[in-house]
Design a protein around this motif. Structure first.
Motif, PDB file in Angstrom:
ATOM      1  N   ARG A 170      33.306  55.434  65.344  1.00 57.06           N
ATOM      2  CA  ARG A 170      34.142  54.743  66.331  1.00 57.06           C
ATOM      3  C   ARG A 170      34.755  53.480  65.719  1.00 57.06           C
ATOM      4  O   ARG A 170      34.611  53.208  64.535  1.00 57.06           O
ATOM      5  CB  ARG A 170      33.345  54.428  67.604  1.00 57.06           C
ATOM      6  N   GLU A 171      35.443  52.704  66.523  1.00 57.77           N
ATOM      7  CA  GLU A 171      36.218  51.569  66.011  1.00 57.77           C
ATOM      8  C   GLU A 171      35.350  50.526  65.329  1.00 57.77           C
ATOM      9  O   GLU A 171      35.666  50.046  64.236  1.00 57.77           O
ATOM     10  CB  GLU A 171      37.002  50.917  67.156  1.00 57.77           C
ATOM     11  N   GLY A 172      34.231  50.154  65.978  1.00 55.03           N
ATOM     12  CA  GLY A 172      33.377  49.122  65.402  1.00 55.03           C
ATOM     13  C   GLY A 172      32.806  49.527  64.064  1.00 55.03           C
ATOM     14  O   GLY A 172      32.741  48.714  63.120  1.00 55.03           O
ATOM     15  N   GLY A 173      32.415  50.791  63.939  1.00 53.63           N
ATOM     16  CA  GLY A 173      31.870  51.268  62.675  1.00 53.63           C
ATOM     17  C   GLY A 173      32.900  51.295  61.576  1.00 53.63           C
ATOM     18  O   GLY A 173      32.611  50.974  60.420  1.00 53.63           O
ATOM     19  N   VAL A 174      34.128  51.651  61.938  1.00 60.03           N
ATOM     20  CA  VAL A 174      35.185  51.704  60.935  1.00 60.03           C
ATOM     21  C   VAL A 174      35.539  50.300  60.448  1.00 60.03           C
ATOM     22  O   VAL A 174      35.857  50.095  59.272  1.00 60.03           O
ATOM     23  CB  VAL A 174      36.436  52.411  61.504  1.00 60.03           C
ATOM     24  N   VAL A 175      35.475  49.306  61.351  1.00 57.27           N
ATOM     25  CA  VAL A 175      35.718  47.919  60.932  1.00 57.27           C
ATOM     26  C   VAL A 175      34.674  47.504  59.893  1.00 57.27           C
ATOM     27  O   VAL A 175      34.994  46.878  58.875  1.00 57.27           O
ATOM     28  CB  VAL A 175      35.681  46.964  62.143  1.00 57.27           C
ATOM     29  N   LEU A 176      33.415  47.861  60.154  1.00 56.81           N
ATOM     30  CA  LEU A 176      32.352  47.553  59.194  1.00 56.81           C
ATOM     31  C   LEU A 176      32.604  48.263  57.870  1.00 56.81           C
ATOM     32  O   LEU A 176      32.470  47.658  56.789  1.00 56.81           O
ATOM     33  CB  LEU A 176      31.002  47.979  59.768  1.00 56.81           C
ATOM     34  N   VAL A 177      32.995  49.533  57.938  1.00 54.81           N
ATOM     35  CA  VAL A 177      33.297  50.289  56.727  1.00 54.81           C
ATOM     36  C   VAL A 177      34.468  49.656  55.980  1.00 54.81           C
ATOM     37  O   VAL A 177      34.493  49.624  54.745  1.00 54.81           O
ATOM     38  CB  VAL A 177      33.599  51.759  57.072  1.00 54.81           C
ATOM     39  N   SER A 178      35.437  49.120  56.732  1.00 51.45           N
ATOM     40  CA  SER A 178      36.592  48.471  56.107  1.00 51.45           C
ATOM     41  C   SER A 178      36.171  47.279  55.269  1.00 51.45           C
ATOM     42  O   SER A 178      36.680  47.060  54.167  1.00 51.45           O
ATOM     43  CB  SER A 178      37.593  48.019  57.177  1.00 51.45           C
ATOM     44  N   ARG A 179      35.223  46.496  55.813  1.00 50.77           N
ATOM     45  CA  ARG A 179      34.763  45.329  55.068  1.00 50.77           C
ATOM     46  C   ARG A 179      34.025  45.761  53.795  1.00 50.77           C
ATOM     47  O   ARG A 179      34.200  45.168  52.728  1.00 50.77           O
ATOM     48  CB  ARG A 179      33.841  44.476  55.933  1.00 50.77           C
ATOM     49  N   ILE A 180      33.192  46.792  53.929  1.00 48.24           N
ATOM     50  CA  ILE A 180      32.462  47.292  52.759  1.00 48.24           C
ATOM     51  C   ILE A 180      33.443  47.855  51.730  1.00 48.24           C
ATOM     52  O   ILE A 180      33.318  47.616  50.522  1.00 48.24           O
ATOM     53  CB  ILE A 180      31.447  48.371  53.178  1.00 48.24           C
ATOM     54  N   ALA A 181      34.428  48.602  52.214  1.00 51.53           N
ATOM     55  CA  ALA A 181      35.430  49.162  51.311  1.00 51.53           C
ATOM     56  C   ALA A 181      36.213  48.060  50.616  1.00 51.53           C
ATOM     57  O   ALA A 181      36.541  48.167  49.430  1.00 51.53           O
ATOM     58  CB  ALA A 181      36.384  50.073  52.094  1.00 51.53           C
ATOM     59  N   GLY A 182      36.517  46.983  51.347  1.00 56.49           N
ATOM     60  CA  GLY A 182      37.224  45.855  50.744  1.00 56.49           C
ATOM     61  C   GLY A 182      36.425  45.228  49.621  1.00 56.49           C
ATOM     62  O   GLY A 182      36.974  44.855  48.577  1.00 56.49           O
ATOM     63  N   LEU A 183      35.116  45.095  49.841  1.00 58.85           N
ATOM     64  CA  LEU A 183      34.251  44.537  48.808  1.00 58.85           C
ATOM     65  C   LEU A 183      34.217  45.438  47.579  1.00 58.85           C
ATOM     66  O   LEU A 183      34.320  44.968  46.438  1.00 58.85           O
ATOM     67  CB  LEU A 183      32.842  44.351  49.369  1.00 58.85           C
ATOM     68  N   LEU A 184      34.074  46.747  47.808  1.00 60.96           N
ATOM     69  CA  LEU A 184      34.050  47.690  46.691  1.00 60.96           C
ATOM     70  C   LEU A 184      35.388  47.696  45.948  1.00 60.96           C
ATOM     71  O   LEU A 184      35.425  47.698  44.708  1.00 60.96           O
ATOM     72  CB  LEU A 184      33.749  49.105  47.208  1.00 60.96           C
ATOM     73  N   LEU A 185      36.482  47.674  46.700  1.00 60.86           N
ATOM     74  CA  LEU A 185      37.802  47.672  46.081  1.00 60.86           C
ATOM     75  C   LEU A 185      38.036  46.417  45.251  1.00 60.86           C
ATOM     76  O   LEU A 185      38.609  46.468  44.165  1.00 60.86           O
ATOM     77  CB  LEU A 185      38.886  47.779  47.152  1.00 60.86           C
ATOM     78  N   SER A 186      37.582  45.266  45.780  1.00 60.18           N
ATOM     79  CA  SER A 186      37.769  44.022  45.032  1.00 60.18           C
ATOM     80  C   SER A 186      37.003  44.060  43.717  1.00 60.18           C
ATOM     81  O   SER A 186      37.493  43.591  42.681  1.00 60.18           O
ATOM     82  CB  SER A 186      37.327  42.820  45.875  1.00 60.18           C
ATOM     83  N   ALA A 187      35.794  44.648  43.745  1.00 56.78           N
ATOM     84  CA  ALA A 187      35.012  44.760  42.515  1.00 56.78           C
ATOM     85  C   ALA A 187      35.708  45.689  41.515  1.00 56.78           C
ATOM     86  O   ALA A 187      35.770  45.384  40.313  1.00 56.78           O
ATOM     87  CB  ALA A 187      33.612  45.289  42.836  1.00 56.78           C
ATOM     88  N   ILE A 188      36.250  46.808  42.017  1.00 61.92           N
ATOM     89  CA  ILE A 188      36.981  47.724  41.140  1.00 61.92           C
ATOM     90  C   ILE A 188      38.201  47.035  40.541  1.00 61.92           C
ATOM     91  O   ILE A 188      38.494  47.156  39.347  1.00 61.92           O
ATOM     92  CB  ILE A 188      37.414  48.983  41.924  1.00 61.92           C
ATOM     93  N   ALA A 189      38.920  46.284  41.380  1.00 61.81           N
ATOM     94  CA  ALA A 189      40.121  45.600  40.927  1.00 61.81           C
ATOM     95  C   ALA A 189      39.810  44.562  39.850  1.00 61.81           C
ATOM     96  O   ALA A 189      40.489  44.493  38.817  1.00 61.81           O
ATOM     97  CB  ALA A 189      40.817  44.928  42.116  1.00 61.81           C
TER      98      ALA A 189
END
Length: 205
Positions: A170-189
């Motif tokens: 649902r929406e709340g879970g996807v927001v949490l996933v977005s933050r985690i994905a942002g952290l992972l993406l920043s590390a990759i970048a």
């Protein structure tokens, strides 16, 4: 079978690209980038991203070095550019300021950043270019081609079946996933840029 395809090279190509392109790890990023889209739009984004990635990988497999030489671009420069682009996307996901596209939006995340540089990134491009140099016979060509196709099938399956996960979170879970994905993406970048800087210092750029 070994006369038609080199099983050793096929395994090498598939495992190498699977590890670099990481279909499982792309699920949270895909969920984040397609948040707010309809189910049909998300499905379309999945196959479009895979199609873009496949096209880029195939183009660089055949013409990669010529393209870079013609434009005067070094591999570290390509890597640094991809890292900076990913960092911009990562910052948007971390701060929650990304513009969540809708079904009617003209923003196509399937092309950039999902298709490239997330799927067909510098690592996958360079690996494909290196593996393509091992092609001397038909069996080796079939092995490389089949390996690339199988990896992209795995990428499509991972994103296609991420949609049930989206409904579950649902929406709340996807927001949490977005933050985690942002952290992972920043590390990759940051890693991409750091590797590019090291290559420049070593005189490879």
């Amino acid at each position: 079978m070994s006369d038609l395809v080199s099983l050793t090279l096929l395994t090498e190509v598939f495992v190498t690209l699977f590890v670099i392109m990481d279909p499982i790890g792309k699920i949270p990023i895909f969920l984040s980038l397609t948040r707010g889209r309809s189910q049909a739009s998300a499905r379309r984004a999945a196959w479009q991203a895979v199609a873009v990635s496949f096209g880029v990988i195939v183009a660089f497999a055949f013409f990669g070095q010529r393209i870079l030489d013609y434009l005067g671009i070094s591999l570290p420069a390509l890597q640094a550019a991809g890292g900076l682009l990913l960092l911009l996307v990562a910052l948007e996901l971390l701060t929650g300021k990304e513009q969540a596209p809708t079904a009617a939006s003209d923003v196509n995340v399937a092309l950039v950043p999902l298709g490239t540089p997330l799927l067909a990134g510098p690592g996958a491009i360079v690996a494909t270019m290196v593996l393509s140099r091992e092609v001397d016979h038909v069996a080796e060509f079939v092995a490389v081609a089949l390996g690339v196709v199988l990896v992209h099938v795995a990428l499509w399956l991972s994103m296609r079946f991420s949609l049930p996960i989206l409904r579950l979170l649902r929406e709340g879970g996807v927001v949490l996933v977005s933050r985690i994905a942002g952290l992972l993406l920043s590390a990759i970048a940051v890693q991409l840029v750091a590797d590019a800087v090291r290559a420049f210092i070593a005189g490879e750029g």
